[in-house]
Design a protein around this motif. Sequence first.
Motif, PDB file in Angstrom:
ATOM      1  N   GLN A   1      -6.857  -1.360  15.335  1.00  0.00           N
ATOM      2  CA  GLN A   1      -6.180  -1.008  14.014  1.00  0.00           C
ATOM      3  C   GLN A   1      -4.795  -1.454  14.118  1.00  0.00           C
ATOM      4  O   GLN A   1      -4.128  -0.491  13.904  1.00  0.00           O
ATOM      5  N   LEU A   2      -4.471  -2.577  14.856  1.00  0.00           N
ATOM      6  CA  LEU A   2      -3.132  -2.881  15.002  1.00  0.00           C
ATOM      7  C   LEU A   2      -2.595  -3.946  14.241  1.00  0.00           C
ATOM      8  O   LEU A   2      -3.178  -5.131  14.176  1.00  0.00           O
ATOM      9  N   ALA A   3      -1.460  -3.749  13.667  1.00  0.00           N
ATOM     10  CA  ALA A   3      -1.070  -4.853  12.907  1.00  0.00           C
ATOM     11  C   ALA A   3       0.272  -5.195  13.580  1.00  0.00           C
ATOM     12  O   ALA A   3       1.174  -4.324  13.927  1.00  0.00           O
TER      13      ALA A   3
ATOM     14  N   ARG B   1       5.679   0.529   3.080  1.00  0.00           N
ATOM     15  CA  ARG B   1       4.452  -0.300   3.342  1.00  0.00           C
ATOM     16  C   ARG B   1       3.859   0.020   4.641  1.00  0.00           C
ATOM     17  O   ARG B   1       2.626   0.461   4.992  1.00  0.00           O
ATOM     18  N   GLN B   2       4.793   0.470   5.653  1.00  0.00           N
ATOM     19  CA  GLN B   2       4.337   0.731   6.897  1.00  0.00           C
ATOM     20  C   GLN B   2       3.722   2.214   6.798  1.00  0.00           C
ATOM     21  O   GLN B   2       2.478   2.447   7.460  1.00  0.00           O
TER      22      GLN B   2
ATOM     23  N   VAL C   1       1.460  -0.082  13.236  1.00  0.00           N
ATOM     24  CA  VAL C   1       2.349  -1.262  12.878  1.00  0.00           C
ATOM     25  C   VAL C   1       3.490  -1.452  13.854  1.00  0.00           C
ATOM     26  O   VAL C   1       4.097  -0.320  13.988  1.00  0.00           O
ATOM     27  N   VAL C   2       3.359  -2.414  14.591  1.00  0.00           N
ATOM     28  CA  VAL C   2       4.528  -2.851  15.499  1.00  0.00           C
ATOM     29  C   VAL C   2       5.446  -3.895  14.874  1.00  0.00           C
ATOM     30  O   VAL C   2       4.506  -5.138  14.294  1.00  0.00           O
ATOM     31  N   ARG C   3       6.452  -4.068  15.034  1.00  0.00           N
ATOM     32  CA  ARG C   3       7.432  -4.716  14.344  1.00  0.00           C
ATOM     33  C   ARG C   3       8.328  -5.615  15.457  1.00  0.00           C
ATOM     34  O   ARG C   3       8.674  -5.159  16.368  1.00  0.00           O
TER      35      ARG C   3
END
Length: 129
Positions: free
Chosen positions: A64-66, A84-85, A95-97
Motif C-alpha cells: 500500500q505504497l504510492a 490528496r495525500q 505516500v512518498v514523494r
Amino acid sequence: MRRNKIIPYRQDLKLKARELRKNSTLSEVLLWQEIKDKKLLGFQFHRQVPLLDYIVDFYCHELQLAIEIDGDSHENKGSYDKKRQKELEAYGVCVVRFDDLDVKKMIRYVLNEIAHYIHNIDSGSATPL
C-alpha cells in the motif's frame, strides 16, 4: 506482510491513467526502469494507478505504497497535494514523494530511500518521506 487491500477508484480514471502511461515524463521512465518487474526488493509496482479520485505515479498493492514524483505539474499545488495525500492515507496508503530533479540526477539516492522506507514498512515503523 501482505496487505494487498483494494482501494476504490473512479472508473473514468482508467482511460486517463492509460494516457498518462503512454506519455510518461523522463523522471517517471527513469524510475520505472528501476522498479518494474519486481526489481526493487521483489515488490511489484504498477504505474499511473487510479486510487479514489486520483492517479498516483507508482503503486505497490502489497505494501500500500504510492510513490509520487513532483515536477512542474505540482508547482503551486501544495494544498491540493496535501488534501490528496491525506485522503489516500485515510485508506491506509503511504505516500512518498520525490522531486523530479532528484530522480533525474540522483536515482540511486531515490532508490535507497524507497528501499529504506520499504524496510520500515516491514518493521512497522514507516512514516512518509
